[in-house]
Design a protein around this motif. Structure first.
Motif: not given
Length: 262
Positions: A136-139, A197-202
């Motif tokens: 949970a802490h890194c998404t 690395i290389g992944v982004a989300s909101i």
């Protein structure tokens, strides 16, 4: 598991299913007859299930009935079924708006479980299957759910060691606490290179009829095309999607506002 353990689990499941008859209560002898098990075996199973809150004994008749924990489990299943029905059309519209992978996540312990997902049409896209668990802490979804949870639950989470998955993962409790405060104030969360690395989300919150945050709706994409500008541009659409699902679950933001003003 041994064969004996599996047999015990199976018999416990059969015993619980016996209460689907919806009788007020059922005695040990009757349960033993229906399950074709010895009374001593049924009594041992009942003792364990009573200790776990899954079954309770009726003090008036001496028979047994389903316990409050079974009601709570049923409510949890109902929430997920309602969530799936409410989120489906909104999730499809969000993917159409953004062109990116869209998903619904719920918190289970220290992990986010993705319970619904629609994949991007781009040739370069993320592959996160429904049912996958992530820390949970890194998404972004996890940050939304932690930020809007109770303070005791949040502090208990922050007191546990956090795994560093990349050099960008926030593992210091103070830094993550500040990040979650920002999420609450801003109304949405982001995670850039934190889990991979290389992944982004909101992500943005989804509320139930009581206004409690029960899930997060998010979009994710490779960082190469999901930089700061598109993230900010899509944040509004994402927040609106979260509100749309919340309304479909019965939440009324106008009533919540009136309640705060009263």
């Amino acid at each position: 598991m041994t064969d004996a353990t599996l047999s015990t689990v199976r018999n416990a499941a059969r015993l619980l299913k016996a209460f689907l008859s919806r009788e007020e209560s059922i005695g040990v002898s009757e349960l033993a007859r229906r399950l074709d098990l010895g009374k001593s075996n049924v009594h041992r199973l009942l003792s364990t299930l009573v200790a776990e809150g899954l079954v309770e004994q009726d003090p008036r008749t001496g028979g047994y009935r389903l316990g409050i924990v079974m009601f709570e489990l049923g409510e949890a299943v109902k929430v997920h079924l309602d969530l799936h029905a409410a989120a489906g059309p909104v999730l499809a519209h969000l993917r159409e708006q953004t062109g990116e992978s869209s998903q619904i996540g719920v918190l289970d312990g220290d992990e986010v479980v993705y319970v619904d997902r629609l994949e991007s049409a781009h040739s370069l896209r993320l592959f996160t299957e429904t049912g996958r668990r992530v820390p949970a802490h890194c998404t972004s979804s996890g940050k939304v759910l932690l930020a809007h949870g109770t303070e005791p639950d949040r502090e208990a989470f922050l007191a546990r060691p956090l795994t560093r998955l990349t050099t960008h993962t926030i593992v210091e409790p103070g830094a993550l606490r500040d990040e979650l405060a920002t999420v609450r104030a801003r109304g949405w969360a982001e995670a850039i290179n934190e889990r991979e690395i290389g992944v982004a989300s909101i992500a943005a919150p989804i509320r139930d009829i009581h206004g409690d945050v029960v899930a997060a709706i998010s979009i994710g994409a490779p960082v190469a095309r999901f930089g700061a500008v598109p993230r900010r541009r899509f944040a509004r659409a994402l927040a609106e999607a979260g509100e749309a699902v919340s309304r479909r679950l019965g939440w009324n933001p106008e009533m919540a506002t009136r309640g705060r003003e009263a």
